[in-house]
Motif scaffolding. Structure first.
Motif, PDB file in Angstrom:
ATOM      1  N   ARG A   1       0.834  -1.192   0.000  1.00  0.00           N
ATOM      2  CA  ARG A   1       0.000   0.000   0.000  1.00  0.00           C
ATOM      3  C   ARG A   1       0.871   1.245   0.000  1.00  0.00           C
ATOM      4  NH1 ARG A   1      -4.818  -1.601  -0.735  1.00  0.00           N
ATOM      5  NH2 ARG A   1      -5.767   0.388  -0.337  1.00  0.00           N
TER       6      ARG A   1
ATOM      7  N   GLU B   1      -3.445   3.310  -1.451  1.00  0.00           N
ATOM      8  CA  GLU B   1      -3.755   2.584  -2.676  1.00  0.00           C
ATOM      9  C   GLU B   1      -2.847   1.366  -2.822  1.00  0.00           C
ATOM     10  OE1 GLU B   1      -5.302   5.241  -6.000  1.00  0.00           O
ATOM     11  OE2 GLU B   1      -3.708   6.450  -5.082  1.00  0.00           O
ATOM     12  N   GLN B   2      -3.400   0.317  -3.433  1.00  0.00           N
ATOM     13  CA  GLN B   2      -2.637  -0.916  -3.617  1.00  0.00           C
ATOM     14  C   GLN B   2      -1.728  -0.816  -4.837  1.00  0.00           C
ATOM     15  OE1 GLN B   2      -4.348  -4.801  -2.662  1.00  0.00           O
ATOM     16  NE2 GLN B   2      -4.028  -5.303  -4.809  1.00  0.00           N
TER      17      GLN B   2
ATOM     18  N   ARG C   1       1.153   4.203  -9.294  1.00  0.00           N
ATOM     19  CA  ARG C   1      -0.287   4.276  -9.075  1.00  0.00           C
ATOM     20  C   ARG C   1      -0.970   4.651 -10.384  1.00  0.00           C
ATOM     21  NH1 ARG C   1      -0.847   8.270  -4.294  1.00  0.00           N
ATOM     22  NH2 ARG C   1       1.274   8.771  -4.864  1.00  0.00           N
TER      23      ARG C   1
END
Length: 73
Positions: A10, A14-15, A67
């Motif tokens: 993370r 967000e992953q 991301r």
């Protein structure tokens, strides 16, 4: 060529999807290099060759998608 492990972590909630290339023949802690391509690159393009070479040389390699690109949220 070294086979990577698909992992996630993370970042700011967000992953992030990444490939982990463990250092070959490491019996303890080993140095690690983090690789990410230029803008719009994803982890499957070109960089696995470099990550594999690092792993074969005894250096861990983490190769990730930024991301909102590739497998990352």
């Amino acid at each position: 060529m070294a086979e990577p492990e698909l992992i996630t972590f993370r970042s700011e909630g967000e992953q992030i999807e990444a490939f982990w290339y463990p250092a070959r023949d490491a019996t303890g802690p080993a140095p690690t290099v983090v690789l990410a391509g230029g803008w719009c690159y994803v982890k499957e393009i070109v960089q696995p060759k470099y990550a594999s070479a690092f792993a074969e040389a005894g250096i861990n390699a983490l190769l990730f998608d930024y991301r909102r690109l590739g497998g990352s949220e």
